[in-house]
Design a protein around this motif. Structure first.
Motif, PDB file in Angstrom:
ATOM      1  N   TYR A 155      -3.759  11.434  -9.050  1.00 41.44           N
ATOM      2  CA  TYR A 155      -2.710  11.316 -10.062  1.00 41.44           C
ATOM      3  C   TYR A 155      -1.493  10.580  -9.500  1.00 41.44           C
ATOM      4  CZ  TYR A 155      -4.847  14.202 -13.697  1.00 41.44           C
ATOM      5  OH  TYR A 155      -5.665  14.673 -14.693  1.00 41.44           O
ATOM      6  N   GLU A 156      -1.156  10.852  -8.250  1.00 39.80           N
ATOM      7  CA  GLU A 156      -0.026  10.165  -7.634  1.00 39.80           C
ATOM      8  C   GLU A 156      -0.321   8.677  -7.461  1.00 39.80           C
ATOM      9  OE1 GLU A 156       0.999  12.207  -4.067  1.00 39.80           O
ATOM     10  OE2 GLU A 156       1.545  14.070  -5.095  1.00 39.80           O
ATOM     11  N   LEU A 157      -1.584   8.351  -7.164  1.00 40.21           N
ATOM     12  CA  LEU A 157      -1.973   6.945  -7.068  1.00 40.21           C
ATOM     13  C   LEU A 157      -1.832   6.257  -8.422  1.00 40.21           C
ATOM     14  CD1 LEU A 157      -3.257   4.469  -5.736  1.00 40.21           C
ATOM     15  CD2 LEU A 157      -5.508   5.499  -6.166  1.00 40.21           C
ATOM     16  N   VAL A 158      -2.312   6.910  -9.471  1.00 41.68           N
ATOM     17  CA  VAL A 158      -2.208   6.340 -10.814  1.00 41.68           C
ATOM     18  C   VAL A 158      -0.742   6.124 -11.191  1.00 41.68           C
ATOM     19  CG1 VAL A 158      -2.595   6.792 -13.271  1.00 41.68           C
ATOM     20  CG2 VAL A 158      -4.410   7.256 -11.618  1.00 41.68           C
ATOM     21  N   GLU A 159       0.108   7.077 -10.845  1.00 47.13           N
ATOM     22  CA  GLU A 159       1.532   6.951 -11.158  1.00 47.13           C
ATOM     23  C   GLU A 159       2.146   5.764 -10.422  1.00 47.13           C
ATOM     24  OE1 GLU A 159       5.658   9.598 -11.054  1.00 47.13           O
ATOM     25  OE2 GLU A 159       3.764  10.485 -10.420  1.00 47.13           O
ATOM     26  N   GLY A 164       4.351   0.357 -10.839  1.00 49.41           N
ATOM     27  CA  GLY A 164       4.455  -0.959 -10.208  1.00 49.41           C
ATOM     28  C   GLY A 164       5.160  -0.935  -8.871  1.00 49.41           C
ATOM     29  N   ASP A 165       5.146   0.222  -8.203  1.00 46.51           N
ATOM     30  CA  ASP A 165       5.820   0.374  -6.911  1.00 46.51           C
ATOM     31  C   ASP A 165       4.832   0.033  -5.801  1.00 46.51           C
ATOM     32  OD1 ASP A 165       6.973   1.325  -4.520  1.00 46.51           O
ATOM     33  OD2 ASP A 165       8.147   2.825  -5.609  1.00 46.51           O
ATOM     34  N   ARG A 166       4.989  -1.150  -5.177  1.00 44.89           N
ATOM     35  CA  ARG A 166       4.017  -1.606  -4.195  1.00 44.89           C
ATOM     36  C   ARG A 166       4.017  -0.748  -2.930  1.00 44.89           C
ATOM     37  NH1 ARG A 166       0.098  -4.693  -5.732  1.00 44.89           N
ATOM     38  NH2 ARG A 166       0.009  -5.678  -3.662  1.00 44.89           N
ATOM     39  N   GLU A 167       5.185  -0.361  -2.478  1.00 44.45           N
ATOM     40  CA  GLU A 167       5.257   0.471  -1.278  1.00 44.45           C
ATOM     41  C   GLU A 167       4.615   1.837  -1.525  1.00 44.45           C
ATOM     42  OE1 GLU A 167       8.602   2.284   1.831  1.00 44.45           O
ATOM     43  OE2 GLU A 167       9.152   0.732   0.369  1.00 44.45           O
ATOM     44  N   GLU A 168       4.902   2.398  -2.687  1.00 45.30           N
ATOM     45  CA  GLU A 168       4.312   3.687  -3.038  1.00 45.30           C
ATOM     46  C   GLU A 168       2.805   3.546  -3.224  1.00 45.30           C
ATOM     47  OE1 GLU A 168       4.987   7.817  -3.720  1.00 45.30           O
ATOM     48  OE2 GLU A 168       6.288   6.193  -2.997  1.00 45.30           O
ATOM     49  N   LEU A 169       2.374   2.420  -3.767  1.00 43.97           N
ATOM     50  CA  LEU A 169       0.947   2.185  -3.965  1.00 43.97           C
ATOM     51  C   LEU A 169       0.212   2.190  -2.636  1.00 43.97           C
ATOM     52  CD1 LEU A 169      -1.539   1.386  -5.627  1.00 43.97           C
ATOM     53  CD2 LEU A 169      -0.759  -1.003  -5.505  1.00 43.97           C
ATOM     54  N   ARG A 170       0.783   1.492  -1.647  1.00 41.60           N
ATOM     55  CA  ARG A 170       0.145   1.452  -0.332  1.00 41.60           C
ATOM     56  C   ARG A 170       0.031   2.853   0.276  1.00 41.60           C
ATOM     57  NH1 ARG A 170       3.457  -1.719   1.960  1.00 41.60           N
ATOM     58  NH2 ARG A 170       4.673  -0.186   3.128  1.00 41.60           N
ATOM     59  N   GLU A 171       1.095   3.631   0.147  1.00 51.42           N
ATOM     60  CA  GLU A 171       1.084   4.983   0.701  1.00 51.42           C
ATOM     61  C   GLU A 171       0.082   5.884  -0.016  1.00 51.42           C
ATOM     62  OE1 GLU A 171       4.101   8.804   1.348  1.00 51.42           O
ATOM     63  OE2 GLU A 171       4.920   6.805   0.964  1.00 51.42           O
ATOM     64  N   GLU A 172       0.043   5.800  -1.333  1.00 49.91           N
ATOM     65  CA  GLU A 172      -0.854   6.669  -2.093  1.00 49.91           C
ATOM     66  C   GLU A 172      -2.318   6.291  -1.880  1.00 49.91           C
ATOM     67  OE1 GLU A 172       0.106   9.321  -3.222  1.00 49.91           O
ATOM     68  OE2 GLU A 172       2.269   8.973  -3.243  1.00 49.91           O
ATOM     69  N   LEU A 173      -2.591   5.013  -1.706  1.00 54.37           N
ATOM     70  CA  LEU A 173      -3.954   4.610  -1.366  1.00 54.37           C
ATOM     71  C   LEU A 173      -4.373   5.234  -0.039  1.00 54.37           C
ATOM     72  CD1 LEU A 173      -3.947   0.835  -2.393  1.00 54.37           C
ATOM     73  CD2 LEU A 173      -5.413   2.620  -3.345  1.00 54.37           C
ATOM     74  N   GLY A 174      -3.446   5.283   0.905  1.00 57.20           N
ATOM     75  CA  GLY A 174      -3.729   5.924   2.181  1.00 57.20           C
ATOM     76  C   GLY A 174      -4.009   7.404   2.022  1.00 57.20           C
ATOM     77  N   ASP A 175      -3.253   8.068   1.136  1.00 54.65           N
ATOM     78  CA  ASP A 175      -3.468   9.493   0.914  1.00 54.65           C
ATOM     79  C   ASP A 175      -4.840   9.763   0.287  1.00 54.65           C
ATOM     80  OD1 ASP A 175      -1.008  10.056   1.965  1.00 54.65           O
ATOM     81  OD2 ASP A 175       0.016  10.243   0.034  1.00 54.65           O
ATOM     82  N   VAL A 176      -5.253   8.892  -0.621  1.00 55.30           N
ATOM     83  CA  VAL A 176      -6.585   9.036  -1.221  1.00 55.30           C
ATOM     84  C   VAL A 176      -7.670   8.788  -0.163  1.00 55.30           C
ATOM     85  CG1 VAL A 176      -8.203   8.060  -2.893  1.00 55.30           C
ATOM     86  CG2 VAL A 176      -5.823   8.458  -3.549  1.00 55.30           C
ATOM     87  N   LEU A 177      -7.445   7.776   0.667  1.00 51.37           N
ATOM     88  CA  LEU A 177      -8.401   7.477   1.734  1.00 51.37           C
ATOM     89  C   LEU A 177      -8.515   8.650   2.705  1.00 51.37           C
ATOM     90  CD1 LEU A 177     -10.279   5.497   3.169  1.00 51.37           C
ATOM     91  CD2 LEU A 177      -8.259   4.511   4.283  1.00 51.37           C
ATOM     92  N   LEU A 178      -7.395   9.303   2.970  1.00 49.23           N
ATOM     93  CA  LEU A 178      -7.412  10.481   3.838  1.00 49.23           C
ATOM     94  C   LEU A 178      -8.342  11.548   3.283  1.00 49.23           C
ATOM     95  CD1 LEU A 178      -6.467  12.368   6.085  1.00 49.23           C
ATOM     96  CD2 LEU A 178      -4.447  12.898   4.682  1.00 49.23           C
ATOM     97  N   GLN A 179      -8.296  11.754   1.975  1.00 48.39           N
ATOM     98  CA  GLN A 179      -9.161  12.759   1.367  1.00 48.39           C
ATOM     99  C   GLN A 179     -10.636  12.433   1.611  1.00 48.39           C
ATOM    100  OE1 GLN A 179      -8.037  15.663  -0.116  1.00 48.39           O
ATOM    101  NE2 GLN A 179      -6.115  14.916   0.743  1.00 48.39           N
ATOM    102  N   VAL A 180     -10.991  11.169   1.508  1.00 49.62           N
ATOM    103  CA  VAL A 180     -12.370  10.747   1.734  1.00 49.62           C
ATOM    104  C   VAL A 180     -12.794  11.028   3.172  1.00 49.62           C
ATOM    105  CG1 VAL A 180     -13.943   8.762   1.779  1.00 49.62           C
ATOM    106  CG2 VAL A 180     -12.244   8.972  -0.060  1.00 49.62           C
ATOM    107  N   VAL A 181     -11.945  10.620   4.116  1.00 45.73           N
ATOM    108  CA  VAL A 181     -12.277  10.797   5.529  1.00 45.73           C
ATOM    109  C   VAL A 181     -12.288  12.274   5.902  1.00 45.73           C
ATOM    110  CG1 VAL A 181     -11.525  10.274   7.883  1.00 45.73           C
ATOM    111  CG2 VAL A 181     -11.378   8.521   6.123  1.00 45.73           C
ATOM    112  N   PHE A 182     -11.373  13.046   5.330  1.00 43.26           N
ATOM    113  CA  PHE A 182     -11.291  14.482   5.608  1.00 43.26           C
ATOM    114  C   PHE A 182     -12.573  15.181   5.141  1.00 43.26           C
ATOM    115  CE2 PHE A 182      -7.756  17.943   5.826  1.00 43.26           C
ATOM    116  CZ  PHE A 182      -8.560  18.709   6.651  1.00 43.26           C
ATOM    117  N   HIS A 183     -12.984  14.908   3.907  1.00 46.17           N
ATOM    118  CA  HIS A 183     -14.201  15.531   3.377  1.00 46.17           C
ATOM    119  C   HIS A 183     -15.435  15.112   4.189  1.00 46.17           C
ATOM    120  CE1 HIS A 183     -12.999  17.773  -0.207  1.00 46.17           C
ATOM    121  NE2 HIS A 183     -12.078  16.842  -0.422  1.00 46.17           N
TER     122      HIS A 183
END
Length: 331
Positions: A155-159, A164-183
């Motif tokens: 949801y944070e990534l979608v937001e 249109g926040d590029r810096e936030e987009l980069r960070e949120e993509l990382g957070d989603v990627l973390l979930q993948v690697v963590f699982h």
């Protein structure tokens, strides 16, 4: 210190993300031709491979003046920096060169290997592995316990995308990627059906290749519509589902669920009337189906309208209003 031929110092670097021993041809040529090869780290990962290739390496951490002296007479000295780098050596060489009192050897930085695209993903896997082993919180997490965080991060990534926040987009993509690697790291510990992040990556690579025969095979698809149709055909063969509703998660938000079901019906060419009944639920269902038919994502449209509503409330409270694109709410 004077010398007619002050020689050459080569600092040979290599990426820790590339397997040791996989060095460039210029690096191997320089190593074999050098008069001396020095390395301050007895545990340097390249050492076994250099010795196997017949390159004599001295375990030595030279001072700057010692290194300059070793090059006198036109000799070439290769230095393999330690993993932490050798700032004292390079700083000492810079001070000697800046003093103007020394005839300095030629200084060359020679990358022996380079990071490939995606190399930092290896760092993420290593960091996650250590956190899983040593962190009191992370070591106790399960797939079930982490599920809510995956939903929140998406949801944070979608937001971030909608804002249109590029810096936030980069960070949120990382957070989603973390979930993948963590699982994936947790999955390695399963006693009955373990799998790793490499298995996860291998599965999606195989899927992408299979569903893009126009890229990796002989099929032809020149328009986005043809690509989508080809994707759906490949998916149908893979999944072998009995119903067009198979694979649609009913736990997703209601408007998104209604739109997804309507999309499946429309794509399959089925004539299924929208159910009617008393209550707001059926009205919302009809609106979602209508939006999907018009090419509007009802969930996105409602969020956009919700942001406008939020700003209207803030304005009524006399608070600042964030700029939002009202047209995203749809017609």
């Amino acid at each position: 210190m004077k010398s007619e031929n002050p020689g050459r110092v080569v600092l040979l670097t290599a990426s820790h993300r590339v397997a040791p021993g996989l060095l460039s041809w210029p690096a191997w040529q320089t190593l074999h031709a050098a008069d001396r090869v020095l390395c301050p780290d007895a545990g340097h990962p390249q050492l076994p491979y250099l010795r196997e290739a017949g390159v004599a390496v001295e375990i030595l951490r030279p001072a700057a003046d010692e290194l300059v002296e070793a090059c006198a007479g036109g000799r070439t000295v290769v230095v393999l920096p330690s993993g932490e780098g050798d700032g004292a050596l390079t700083d000492g060489l810079a001070r000697m060169a800046g003093s103007g009192r020394f005839t300095m050897p030629d200084l060359e930085l020679l990358p022996g290997s380079y990071d490939l695209p995606g190399a930092r993903l290896l760092d993420l896997v290593q960091v996650m592995d250590r956190i899983r082993r040593e962190c009191a919180w992370s070591s106790r997490q399960t797939h079930q316990g982490l599920a809510k965080y995956g939903i929140e991060e998406m949801y944070e990534l979608v937001e971030a995308i909608e804002d249109g926040d590029r810096e936030e987009l980069r960070e949120e993509l990382g957070d989603v990627l973390l979930q993948v690697v963590f699982h994936a790291r947790i999955a390695e510990e399963d006693e009955e059906e373990p799998f790793s992040v490499d298995d996860v990556a291998g599965t999606i690579v195989a899927k992408l290749i299979n569903r893009h025969p126009h890229v990796f095979g002989d099929a032809t698809a020149e328009t986005p519509e043809e690509v989508r149709a080809q994707w759906l055909r490949s998916k149908a063969v893979e999944k072998q589902r009995e119903s067009v509703t198979d694979g649609v998660p009913v736990g997703q938000p209601g408007l998104a669920l209604a739109a997804k079901l309507a999309s499946r019906v429309r794509t399959a060419g089925l004539d299924v009337p929208t159910p009617t009944g008393d209550g707001i639920g059926y009205e919302l269902l009809a609106l979602a189906v209508r939006a999907e038919a018009a090419g509007i994502d009802p969930e996105t449209a409602l969020r956009a309208a919700g942001r406008v509503y939020r700003d209207t409330i803030r304005a009524a409270e006399g608070l600042s209003v964030k700029a939002e694109a009202e047209e995203e709410a749809g017609e």
